[in-house]
Design a protein around this motif. Structure first.
Motif, PDB file in Angstrom:
ATOM      1  N   TYR A   1     -24.776  52.497-117.252  1.00 46.44           N
ATOM      2  CA  TYR A   1     -26.000  51.716-117.237  1.00 46.44           C
ATOM      3  C   TYR A   1     -27.106  52.454-116.498  1.00 46.44           C
ATOM      4  CZ  TYR A   1     -23.459  47.681-119.011  1.00 46.44           C
ATOM      5  OH  TYR A   1     -22.721  46.836-119.788  1.00 46.44           O
ATOM      6  N   ALA A   2     -28.311  52.316-117.019  1.00 41.98           N
ATOM      7  CA  ALA A   2     -29.477  52.952-116.384  1.00 41.98           C
ATOM      8  C   ALA A   2     -30.565  51.931-116.198  1.00 41.98           C
ATOM      9  CB  ALA A   2     -29.967  54.107-117.259  1.00 41.98           C
ATOM     10  N   ASN A   3     -31.537  52.282-115.366  1.00 49.85           N
ATOM     11  CA  ASN A   3     -32.662  51.373-115.125  1.00 49.85           C
ATOM     12  C   ASN A   3     -33.648  51.525-116.279  1.00 49.85           C
ATOM     13  OD1 ASN A   3     -34.161  49.494-113.790  1.00 49.85           O
ATOM     14  ND2 ASN A   3     -34.934  50.874-112.220  1.00 49.85           N
ATOM     15  N   GLU A   4     -33.344  50.890-117.394  1.00 50.63           N
ATOM     16  CA  GLU A   4     -34.117  51.062-118.636  1.00 50.63           C
ATOM     17  C   GLU A   4     -35.460  50.371-118.593  1.00 50.63           C
ATOM     18  OE1 GLU A   4     -32.393  50.637-122.455  1.00 50.63           O
ATOM     19  OE2 GLU A   4     -30.348  51.053-121.759  1.00 50.63           O
ATOM     20  N   ILE A   5     -36.312  50.787-119.541  1.00 55.78           N
ATOM     21  CA  ILE A   5     -37.600  50.110-119.727  1.00 55.78           C
ATOM     22  C   ILE A   5     -37.337  48.688-120.208  1.00 55.78           C
ATOM     23  CG2 ILE A   5     -39.725  50.074-121.094  1.00 55.78           C
ATOM     24  CD1 ILE A   5     -39.583  53.111-121.168  1.00 55.78           C
TER      25      ILE A   5
ATOM     26  N   LYS B   1     -34.611  52.846-104.254  1.00 55.90           N
ATOM     27  CA  LYS B   1     -34.115  52.799-105.621  1.00 55.90           C
ATOM     28  C   LYS B   1     -32.939  51.829-105.725  1.00 55.90           C
ATOM     29  CE  LYS B   1     -31.067  56.815-104.944  1.00 55.90           C
ATOM     30  NZ  LYS B   1     -30.677  58.145-105.463  1.00 55.90           N
ATOM     31  N   ILE B   2     -32.620  51.481-106.969  1.00 57.71           N
ATOM     32  CA  ILE B   2     -31.453  50.657-107.283  1.00 57.71           C
ATOM     33  C   ILE B   2     -30.558  51.474-108.200  1.00 57.71           C
ATOM     34  CG2 ILE B   2     -30.639  48.623-108.542  1.00 57.71           C
ATOM     35  CD1 ILE B   2     -31.820  47.836-105.941  1.00 57.71           C
ATOM     36  N   ASP B   3     -29.280  51.561-107.889  1.00 66.05           N
ATOM     37  CA  ASP B   3     -28.318  52.251-108.737  1.00 66.05           C
ATOM     38  C   ASP B   3     -27.438  51.239-109.457  1.00 66.05           C
ATOM     39  OD1 ASP B   3     -29.139  54.851-108.071  1.00 66.05           O
ATOM     40  OD2 ASP B   3     -27.974  54.794-106.219  1.00 66.05           O
ATOM     41  N   PHE B   4     -26.822  51.678-110.558  1.00 64.01           N
ATOM     42  CA  PHE B   4     -25.977  50.809-111.371  1.00 64.01           C
ATOM     43  C   PHE B   4     -24.602  51.447-111.567  1.00 64.01           C
ATOM     44  CE2 PHE B   4     -30.395  50.175-112.515  1.00 64.01           C
ATOM     45  CZ  PHE B   4     -30.523  48.796-112.551  1.00 64.01           C
ATOM     46  N   ILE B   5     -23.675  50.685-112.084  1.00 67.63           N
ATOM     47  CA  ILE B   5     -22.372  51.248-112.399  1.00 67.63           C
ATOM     48  C   ILE B   5     -22.525  52.216-113.572  1.00 67.63           C
ATOM     49  CG2 ILE B   5     -21.139  49.210-111.565  1.00 67.63           C
ATOM     50  CD1 ILE B   5     -20.658  48.445-114.529  1.00 67.63           C
ATOM     51  N   GLU B   6     -21.473  53.000-113.803  1.00 69.81           N
ATOM     52  CA  GLU B   6     -21.541  53.998-114.875  1.00 69.81           C
ATOM     53  C   GLU B   6     -21.907  53.374-116.216  1.00 69.81           C
ATOM     54  OE1 GLU B   6     -17.406  52.342-114.654  1.00 69.81           O
ATOM     55  OE2 GLU B   6     -18.853  53.124-113.203  1.00 69.81           O
TER      56      GLU B   6
ATOM     57  N   ASN C   1     -48.091  55.184 -92.660  1.00 68.60           N
ATOM     58  CA  ASN C   1     -47.637  53.826 -92.383  1.00 68.60           C
ATOM     59  C   ASN C   1     -46.299  53.886 -91.658  1.00 68.60           C
ATOM     60  OD1 ASN C   1     -49.857  52.740 -93.858  1.00 68.60           O
ATOM     61  ND2 ASN C   1     -48.750  53.129 -95.766  1.00 68.60           N
ATOM     62  N   ILE C   2     -46.283  53.412 -90.418  1.00 68.52           N
ATOM     63  CA  ILE C   2     -45.037  53.436 -89.659  1.00 68.52           C
ATOM     64  C   ILE C   2     -44.098  52.394 -90.252  1.00 68.52           C
ATOM     65  CG2 ILE C   2     -43.946  53.185 -87.409  1.00 68.52           C
ATOM     66  CD1 ILE C   2     -45.745  55.680 -87.783  1.00 68.52           C
ATOM     67  N   SER C   3     -42.989  52.881 -90.723  1.00 72.07           N
ATOM     68  CA  SER C   3     -42.027  52.057 -91.449  1.00 72.07           C
ATOM     69  C   SER C   3     -40.800  51.810 -90.580  1.00 72.07           C
ATOM     70  CB  SER C   3     -41.670  52.765 -92.762  1.00 72.07           C
ATOM     71  OG  SER C   3     -40.761  52.026 -93.494  1.00 72.07           O
ATOM     72  N   SER C   4     -39.647  51.705 -91.197  1.00 72.43           N
ATOM     73  CA  SER C   4     -38.410  51.468 -90.461  1.00 72.43           C
ATOM     74  C   SER C   4     -37.228  51.690 -91.380  1.00 72.43           C
ATOM     75  CB  SER C   4     -38.370  50.029 -89.930  1.00 72.43           C
ATOM     76  OG  SER C   4     -37.099  49.732 -89.384  1.00 72.43           O
ATOM     77  N   ARG C   5     -36.139  52.124 -90.792  1.00 79.54           N
ATOM     78  CA  ARG C   5     -34.877  52.206 -91.534  1.00 79.54           C
ATOM     79  C   ARG C   5     -34.510  50.846 -92.092  1.00 79.54           C
ATOM     80  NH1 ARG C   5     -30.115  54.188 -87.889  1.00 79.54           N
ATOM     81  NH2 ARG C   5     -30.876  52.385 -86.742  1.00 79.54           N
ATOM     82  N   ALA C   6     -34.943  49.775 -91.416  1.00 81.12           N
ATOM     83  CA  ALA C   6     -34.641  48.418 -91.874  1.00 81.12           C
ATOM     84  C   ALA C   6     -35.206  48.148 -93.259  1.00 81.12           C
ATOM     85  CB  ALA C   6     -35.191  47.390 -90.881  1.00 81.12           C
ATOM     86  N   GLY C   7     -36.263  48.873 -93.633  1.00 80.43           N
ATOM     87  CA  GLY C   7     -36.851  48.691 -94.952  1.00 80.43           C
ATOM     88  C   GLY C   7     -36.048  49.314 -96.069  1.00 80.43           C
ATOM     89  N   THR C   8     -34.983  50.037 -95.724  1.00 78.94           N
ATOM     90  CA  THR C   8     -34.149  50.694 -96.733  1.00 78.94           C
ATOM     91  C   THR C   8     -32.759  50.063 -96.822  1.00 78.94           C
ATOM     92  OG1 THR C   8     -33.202  52.342 -95.206  1.00 78.94           O
ATOM     93  CG2 THR C   8     -35.331  52.852 -96.200  1.00 78.94           C
ATOM     94  N   LEU C   9     -32.528  49.011 -96.043  1.00 77.76           N
ATOM     95  CA  LEU C   9     -31.202  48.401 -95.954  1.00 77.76           C
ATOM     96  C   LEU C   9     -31.279  46.886 -96.110  1.00 77.76           C
ATOM     97  CD1 LEU C   9     -30.127  50.263 -92.698  1.00 77.76           C
ATOM     98  CD2 LEU C   9     -29.327  50.844 -94.994  1.00 77.76           C
TER      99      LEU C   9
END
Length: 311
Positions: free
Chosen positions: A307-311, A300-305, A163-171
């Motif tokens: 905190y984690a992406n919990e269930i 992905k999504i990152d958080f401040i120290e 699937n031809i994607s784009s850098r735009a899909g990551t920003l």
């Protein structure tokens, strides 16, 4: 987006076919396979079709525009090629065409979803219908073809979908909402579907990839904001001119990358987002498990120290 906000790679990026991706290295590697390429009348799609033909695949070309030139170029490489005039957003027509391709060339081994569009309009200057049209071309068409060909690939236990994607899909990309959102959806869908294949023990047999074609000065890549948008957002329009200076990737690089991926030589990157300007052997050599553990080549999504992406 501000060009100054982007980092510069310590390793120089590639802009033309290199090393394992030069045409003579891939000649015949996909011999006898059947490939479908959407949006292949010109630009990146045309280069993809020609690269697959060079690798020995018989190529079916889908486009609303006249793709006879692409068809002729593919046939000159001693493979079969067919062209279908097709609106990729018309699901019924797409299903009919894919059925006709199977009758004429055989079961689809390689699918490259390349057709795409952008509008370059902010939400306050667009309509829902305009926004959704981007989704229909960039996402709906991709998913409809996947739904059509993947069952056969699963049954046969082999296949490649790119699937031809784009850098735009990551920003975060203001003023291009339909394009950004639809490309993000495809990157995520590629990864999720690959995980389903892994769960069924098919990961080593069927691979999916979302591919950023690099900075190609194509009609879409070099497009500017419509006059009314540029008038309202002059700073953004000027910034877009700066971005155009970085468009120096030859479309043949994306084409040869697609042909290489179809050979199965980069299975370690399956399900991931890959920028064709990076050395594919260098990245794949890290191994899929290591790349996944580090959260690389994925959204992905990152958080401040703490905190984690919990269930």
């Amino acid at each position: 987006m501000d060009p100054s906000e982007f980092a510069i790679s310590a390793v120089p990026l590639q802009h033309t076919p290199y090393g394992p991706l030069v045409p003579e290295k891939i000649v015949g590697k996909n011999k006898g396979k059947v490939a479908v390429v959407t949006g292949a009348a010109q630009g990146i799609g045309k280069s993809i079709a020609e690269a697959l033909a060079n690798s020995g695949a018989n190529v079916a070309i889908l486009d609303l525009k006249d793709a006879s030139e692409t068809k002729t170029a593919c046939e000159s490489l001693n493979v079969k090629s067919v062209y279908y005039n097709c609106d990729v957003t018309d699901v019924a027509r797409m299903r009919t065409v894919l059925g006709d391709i199977e009758k004429e060339l055989g079961a689809v081994d390689i699918l490259v979803n390349n057709a795409g569009m952008t509008r370059g309009r902010p939400i306050c200057m667009d309509t829902f219908e305009g926004y959704w049209r981007c989704f229909e071309v960039n996402c709906k068409s991709v998913m409809s073809t996947i739904f059509a060909v993947l069952p056969g690939m699963r049954e046969r236990g082999s296949g490649t979908i790119i699937n031809i994607s784009s850098r735009a899909g990551t920003l975060d990309c203001p003023l291009a909402l339909g394009y950004t959102d639809s490309k993000t959806a495809i990157i995520r869908a590629t990864a999720s579907i690959q995980e389903e294949l892994e769960a069924d023990g098919l990961g080593d047999k069927i691979q999916m990839f979302s591919l950023h074609p690099g900075g190609v000065p194509s009609a879409l890549g070099a497009s500017s904001f419509p006059a009314d948008v540029a008038g309202r957002y002059p700073a953004a329009a000027e910034m877009m001119k700066e971005f155009h200076k970085f468009l120096k990737t030859d479309p043949s690089l994306c084409g040869m990358t697609c042909a290489y991926l179809a050979t199965g030589q980069a299975k370690e990157l399956r399900g991931m987002y890959f920028d064709v300007r990076q050395d594919i052997e260098r990245v794949a050599s890290r191994g899929r498990s290591a790349l996944r553990k580090a959260g690389l080549y994925t959204l992905k999504i990152d958080f401040i120290e703490d905190y984690a992406n919990e269930i």
